[in-house]
Design a protein around this motif. Structure first.
Motif, PDB file in Angstrom:
ATOM      1  N   GLU A  53       0.596  -1.511  -0.120  1.00  0.00           N
ATOM      2  CA  GLU A  53      -0.198   0.218   0.096  1.00  0.00           C
ATOM      3  C   GLU A  53       0.726   1.737  -0.653  1.00  0.00           C
ATOM      4  O   GLU A  53       0.758   2.367  -0.693  1.00  0.00           O
ATOM      5  CB  GLU A  53      -1.326   0.125   0.987  1.00  0.00           C
ATOM      6  N   ALA A  54       2.172   1.049   0.759  1.00  0.00           N
ATOM      7  CA  ALA A  54       2.475   2.606   1.459  1.00  0.00           C
ATOM      8  C   ALA A  54       3.281   3.040  -0.377  1.00  0.00           C
ATOM      9  O   ALA A  54       3.105   4.090  -0.019  1.00  0.00           O
ATOM     10  CB  ALA A  54       3.674   2.608   2.172  1.00  0.00           C
ATOM     11  N   THR A  55       4.238   2.525  -1.323  1.00  0.00           N
ATOM     12  CA  THR A  55       4.501   2.630  -2.168  1.00  0.00           C
ATOM     13  C   THR A  55       3.583   2.332  -4.034  1.00  0.00           C
ATOM     14  O   THR A  55       4.114   2.422  -4.448  1.00  0.00           O
ATOM     15  CB  THR A  55       5.404   1.585  -2.243  1.00  0.00           C
ATOM     16  N   ASN A  56       2.403   1.331  -3.477  1.00  0.00           N
ATOM     17  CA  ASN A  56       1.937   1.484  -4.156  1.00  0.00           C
ATOM     18  C   ASN A  56       2.074   0.023  -5.767  1.00  0.00           C
ATOM     19  O   ASN A  56       2.746   0.304  -6.931  1.00  0.00           O
ATOM     20  CB  ASN A  56       1.531   2.263  -5.305  1.00  0.00           C
ATOM     21  N   SER A  57       3.285  -0.466  -4.568  1.00  0.00           N
ATOM     22  CA  SER A  57       3.965  -1.331  -5.387  1.00  0.00           C
ATOM     23  C   SER A  57       3.135  -2.118  -5.972  1.00  0.00           C
ATOM     24  O   SER A  57       3.068  -3.023  -4.366  1.00  0.00           O
ATOM     25  CB  SER A  57       5.370  -1.684  -4.575  1.00  0.00           C
ATOM     26  N   THR A  58       3.526  -3.520  -6.963  1.00  0.00           N
ATOM     27  CA  THR A  58       2.819  -4.591  -7.599  1.00  0.00           C
ATOM     28  C   THR A  58       3.633  -5.744  -7.904  1.00  0.00           C
ATOM     29  O   THR A  58       5.481  -5.564  -8.299  1.00  0.00           O
ATOM     30  CB  THR A  58       2.056  -3.906  -8.441  1.00  0.00           C
ATOM     31  N   TYR A  59       3.698  -6.823  -7.377  1.00  0.00           N
ATOM     32  CA  TYR A  59       4.632  -7.937  -7.231  1.00  0.00           C
ATOM     33  C   TYR A  59       4.139  -9.260  -8.365  1.00  0.00           C
ATOM     34  O   TYR A  59       3.048  -9.617  -7.674  1.00  0.00           O
ATOM     35  CB  TYR A  59       5.661  -8.491  -6.464  1.00  0.00           C
ATOM     36  N   TYR A  60       4.323  -9.249  -9.235  1.00  0.00           N
ATOM     37  CA  TYR A  60       4.249 -11.001  -9.966  1.00  0.00           C
ATOM     38  C   TYR A  60       4.826 -11.995  -9.533  1.00  0.00           C
ATOM     39  O   TYR A  60       5.716 -11.982 -10.272  1.00  0.00           O
ATOM     40  CB  TYR A  60       3.260 -10.836 -11.178  1.00  0.00           C
ATOM     41  N   ALA A  61       3.535 -12.860 -10.032  1.00  0.00           N
ATOM     42  CA  ALA A  61       4.871 -14.911  -9.961  1.00  0.00           C
ATOM     43  C   ALA A  61       4.846 -15.001 -11.731  1.00  0.00           C
ATOM     44  O   ALA A  61       4.013 -14.188 -12.385  1.00  0.00           O
ATOM     45  CB  ALA A  61       3.458 -15.631 -10.007  1.00  0.00           C
ATOM     46  N   ASP A  62       6.533 -15.283 -12.091  1.00  0.00           N
ATOM     47  CA  ASP A  62       6.312 -15.384 -13.821  1.00  0.00           C
ATOM     48  C   ASP A  62       5.453 -15.772 -14.133  1.00  0.00           C
ATOM     49  O   ASP A  62       5.229 -15.175 -15.199  1.00  0.00           O
ATOM     50  CB  ASP A  62       7.367 -16.284 -13.752  1.00  0.00           C
ATOM     51  N   SER A  63       5.028 -16.786 -14.187  1.00  0.00           N
ATOM     52  CA  SER A  63       3.975 -17.638 -14.371  1.00  0.00           C
ATOM     53  C   SER A  63       2.537 -16.154 -15.343  1.00  0.00           C
ATOM     54  O   SER A  63       1.509 -17.007 -16.212  1.00  0.00           O
ATOM     55  CB  SER A  63       3.498 -18.656 -14.002  1.00  0.00           C
ATOM     56  N   VAL A  64       2.396 -15.175 -14.168  1.00  0.00           N
ATOM     57  CA  VAL A  64       0.844 -15.038 -14.495  1.00  0.00           C
ATOM     58  C   VAL A  64       1.328 -13.152 -14.781  1.00  0.00           C
ATOM     59  O   VAL A  64       0.615 -12.231 -15.208  1.00  0.00           O
ATOM     60  CB  VAL A  64       0.084 -15.115 -13.395  1.00  0.00           C
ATOM     61  N   LYS A  65       2.876 -13.141 -15.351  1.00  0.00           N
ATOM     62  CA  LYS A  65       3.217 -11.787 -15.469  1.00  0.00           C
ATOM     63  C   LYS A  65       2.899 -11.541 -17.101  1.00  0.00           C
ATOM     64  O   LYS A  65       2.388 -12.110 -17.580  1.00  0.00           O
ATOM     65  CB  LYS A  65       4.691 -11.454 -15.817  1.00  0.00           C
TER      66      LYS A  65
END
Length: 125
Positions: A53-65
């Motif tokens: 939330e604080a940085t609005n950062s998102t991360y994804y597994a390689d399989s769904v990027k």
């Protein structure tokens, strides 16, 4: 204690789209980190997407990027997972997860302290 309730699962054909929602309650303010996990039959639970939330950062597994997008509506404390170009291998129970306040350590998909009950996604070929 935060409660998480998922919705939006269902059955679609390969190539289709679904949007999962996770409503968070029982907590005042913004949750530090929220994430989506999934567990296919006979497999371990795996992180799919995370949101800080604080940085609005998102991360994804390689399989769904490139196919899945995680987002959050802070006003309603709702987490979303937009899933496009779905594949049969995306079939799984999808779980919403949260780390309401920092627990120490760091993970792309939160240091989870709360889980939802899950919503089933089935993709047919």
């Amino acid at each position: 204690q935060v409660q998480l309730v998922e919705s939006g699962g269902g059955s679609v054909q390969a190539g289709g789209s679904l949007r999962l929602s996770c409503a968070a309650s029982g907590y005042d303010g913004s949750l530090y980190c929220m994430a989506w996990f999934r567990q296919a039959p006979g497999k371990k639970r795996e992180g799919v997407a995370g949101f800080y939330e604080a940085t609005n950062s998102t991360y994804y597994a390689d399989s769904v990027k490139g196919r899945f997008t995680i987002s959050r509506d802070s006003a309603t404390n709702t987490l979303y997972l937009q899933m496009n170009n779905l594949k049969p291998e995306d079939t799984a129970m999808y779980y919403c997860a949260a780390e309401p306040t920092p627990r120490g350590g760091w993970s792309r998909f939160c240091n989870v302290d709360a889980w939802g009950q899950g919503t089933l996604v089935t993709i047919s070929s």
